[in-house]
Write a protein that holds these residues in place. Structure first.
Motif, mmCIF file in Angstrom:
data_model
loop_
_atom_site.group_PDB
_atom_site.id
_atom_site.type_symbol
_atom_site.label_atom_id
_atom_site.label_comp_id
_atom_site.label_asym_id
_atom_site.label_seq_id
_atom_site.Cartn_x
_atom_site.Cartn_y
_atom_site.Cartn_z
ATOM 1 N N TYR A 182 28.105 75.065 106.127
ATOM 2 C CA TYR A 182 27.984 76.126 105.132
ATOM 3 C C TYR A 182 27.792 77.485 105.791
ATOM 4 C CZ TYR A 182 27.485 72.021 102.294
ATOM 5 O OH TYR A 182 27.716 70.797 101.704
ATOM 6 N N ALA A 183 28.331 78.509 105.151
ATOM 7 C CA ALA A 183 28.222 79.872 105.664
ATOM 8 C C ALA A 183 26.810 80.422 105.488
ATOM 9 C CB ALA A 183 29.221 80.783 104.949
ATOM 10 N N THR A 184 26.086 79.893 104.526
ATOM 11 C CA THR A 184 24.732 80.347 104.247
ATOM 12 C C THR A 184 23.730 79.653 105.153
ATOM 13 O OG1 THR A 184 25.311 80.670 101.928
ATOM 14 C CG2 THR A 184 22.968 80.532 102.454
ATOM 15 N N ALA A 185 22.978 80.418 105.904
ATOM 16 C CA ALA A 185 21.872 79.868 106.697
ATOM 17 C C ALA A 185 20.617 79.906 105.833
ATOM 18 C CB ALA A 185 21.676 80.674 107.966
ATOM 19 N N LEU A 191 27.375 72.252 96.576
ATOM 20 C CA LEU A 191 25.993 72.618 96.883
ATOM 21 C C LEU A 191 25.839 74.127 97.004
ATOM 22 C CD1 LEU A 191 25.125 69.869 99.504
ATOM 23 C CD2 LEU A 191 24.729 69.854 97.039
ATOM 24 N N GLU A 192 24.778 74.633 96.431
ATOM 25 C CA GLU A 192 24.478 76.063 96.422
ATOM 26 C C GLU A 192 23.270 76.356 97.316
ATOM 27 O OE1 GLU A 192 26.162 78.426 94.766
ATOM 28 O OE2 GLU A 192 27.588 77.009 93.875
ATOM 29 N N PRO A 193 23.111 77.609 97.754
ATOM 30 C CA PRO A 193 21.970 77.965 98.616
ATOM 31 C C PRO A 193 20.604 77.566 98.054
ATOM 32 C CG PRO A 193 23.572 79.716 98.652
ATOM 33 C CD PRO A 193 24.047 78.717 97.606
ATOM 34 N N TYR A 212 18.045 78.163 110.040
ATOM 35 C CA TYR A 212 18.794 76.929 110.242
ATOM 36 C C TYR A 212 20.221 77.054 109.714
ATOM 37 C CZ TYR A 212 14.287 74.636 111.047
ATOM 38 O OH TYR A 212 13.057 74.285 111.539
ATOM 39 N N VAL A 213 21.159 76.472 110.456
ATOM 40 C CA VAL A 213 22.534 76.293 110.005
ATOM 41 C C VAL A 213 22.553 74.983 109.221
ATOM 42 C CG1 VAL A 213 24.914 75.911 110.758
ATOM 43 C CG2 VAL A 213 23.444 77.520 111.999
ATOM 44 N N VAL A 214 23.244 74.977 108.082
ATOM 45 C CA VAL A 214 23.243 73.810 107.201
ATOM 46 C C VAL A 214 24.594 73.098 107.267
ATOM 47 C CG1 VAL A 214 22.839 72.991 104.850
ATOM 48 C CG2 VAL A 214 21.729 75.108 105.644
ATOM 49 N N ARG A 215 24.533 71.771 107.397
ATOM 50 C CA ARG A 215 25.731 70.940 107.384
ATOM 51 C C ARG A 215 25.477 69.720 106.490
ATOM 52 N NH1 ARG A 215 24.978 71.931 113.022
ATOM 53 N NH2 ARG A 215 26.499 73.457 113.761
ATOM 54 N N SER A 216 26.525 69.273 105.828
ATOM 55 C CA SER A 216 26.430 68.020 105.070
ATOM 56 C C SER A 216 27.195 66.938 105.818
ATOM 57 C CB SER A 216 26.970 68.185 103.653
ATOM 58 O OG SER A 216 28.293 68.649 103.667
ATOM 59 N N TYR A 217 26.644 65.746 105.755
ATOM 60 C CA TYR A 217 27.236 64.586 106.406
ATOM 61 C C TYR A 217 27.350 63.450 105.406
ATOM 62 C CZ TYR A 217 26.768 66.587 111.050
ATOM 63 O OH TYR A 217 26.907 67.383 112.162
ATOM 64 N N GLY A 218 28.297 62.570 105.658
ATOM 65 C CA GLY A 218 28.461 61.382 104.831
ATOM 66 C C GLY A 218 28.734 60.180 105.704
ATOM 67 N N TRP A 272 23.905 63.349 103.077
ATOM 68 C CA TRP A 272 22.629 63.980 103.402
ATOM 69 C C TRP A 272 22.908 65.318 104.058
ATOM 70 C CZ3 TRP A 272 24.764 59.965 106.046
ATOM 71 C CH2 TRP A 272 25.012 60.150 107.395
ATOM 72 N N LEU A 273 21.857 66.079 104.297
ATOM 73 C CA LEU A 273 21.984 67.387 104.924
ATOM 74 C C LEU A 273 21.290 67.412 106.272
ATOM 75 C CD1 LEU A 273 21.337 69.712 101.868
ATOM 76 C CD2 LEU A 273 23.523 69.079 102.889
ATOM 77 N N GLU A 274 21.869 68.204 107.169
ATOM 78 C CA GLU A 274 21.300 68.435 108.488
ATOM 79 C C GLU A 274 21.050 69.930 108.616
ATOM 80 O OE1 GLU A 274 22.956 66.764 112.354
ATOM 81 O OE2 GLU A 274 23.525 68.880 112.471
ATOM 82 N N PHE A 275 19.897 70.282 109.145
ATOM 83 C CA PHE A 275 19.520 71.674 109.376
ATOM 84 C C PHE A 275 19.330 71.867 110.877
ATOM 85 C CE2 PHE A 275 18.206 70.485 105.142
ATOM 86 C CZ PHE A 275 18.641 71.550 104.376
ATOM 87 N N GLU A 276 20.261 72.582 111.478
ATOM 88 C CA GLU A 276 20.190 72.823 112.922
ATOM 89 C C GLU A 276 19.582 74.202 113.162
ATOM 90 O OE1 GLU A 276 22.948 73.282 116.881
ATOM 91 O OE2 GLU A 276 23.814 72.359 115.113
ATOM 92 N N PRO A 277 18.488 74.269 113.905
ATOM 93 C CA PRO A 277 17.830 75.558 114.127
ATOM 94 C C PRO A 277 18.648 76.458 115.059
ATOM 95 C CG PRO A 277 16.792 73.875 115.452
ATOM 96 C CD PRO A 277 17.813 73.180 114.597
ATOM 97 N N THR A 278 18.573 77.750 114.806
ATOM 98 C CA THR A 278 19.214 78.697 115.720
ATOM 99 C C THR A 278 18.394 78.848 116.988
ATOM 100 O OG1 THR A 278 18.144 80.535 114.572
ATOM 101 C CG2 THR A 278 20.395 79.970 113.885
ATOM 102 N N ASP A 279 17.141 78.464 116.936
ATOM 103 C CA ASP A 279 16.262 78.441 118.109
ATOM 104 C C ASP A 279 16.339 77.039 118.715
ATOM 105 O OD1 ASP A 279 14.162 78.212 119.913
ATOM 106 O OD2 ASP A 279 12.668 79.104 118.580
#
Length: 84
Positions: free
Chosen positions: A8-11, A71-73, A20-26, A37-44
């Motif tokens: 997603y473009a929205t962090a 999914l919305e922000p 966090y950068v947001v990604r969805s996985y299946g 489910w969702l994964e949140f990858e930190p920029t740090d």
């Protein structure tokens, strides 16, 4: 094996003020249905990646991909709290 559905473009900012950068996985289950489910990858990079538990169950890959596109922000804000 988990498959990336969408990045997603929205962090989002977590409760710890980390961005966090947001990604969805299946993933397909043995019965042919799919979970998502969702994964949140930190920029740090010193912070851990966060994962939600199962957020959805769908009858097939097309349906789980459709879920991911809707999914919305505001959803991410609740999901990161569940993952944290």
């Amino acid at each position: 094996m988990a498959e990336l559905l969408q990045e997603y473009a929205t962090a989002v900012t977590g409760p710890d003020d980390t961005t966090y950068v947001v990604r969805s996985y299946g993933e397909e289950r043995l019965d042919g249905t799919w979970i998502g489910w969702l994964e949140f990858e930190p920029t740090d990079p010193s912070k851990p990646t966060l994962l939600t538990d199962q957020e959805t169950s769908q009858p097939n890959r097309v349906a789980v991909e459709y879920w991911a596109t809707g999914l919305e922000p505001v959803y991410f804000e609740g999901a990161i709290a569940r993952a944290h």
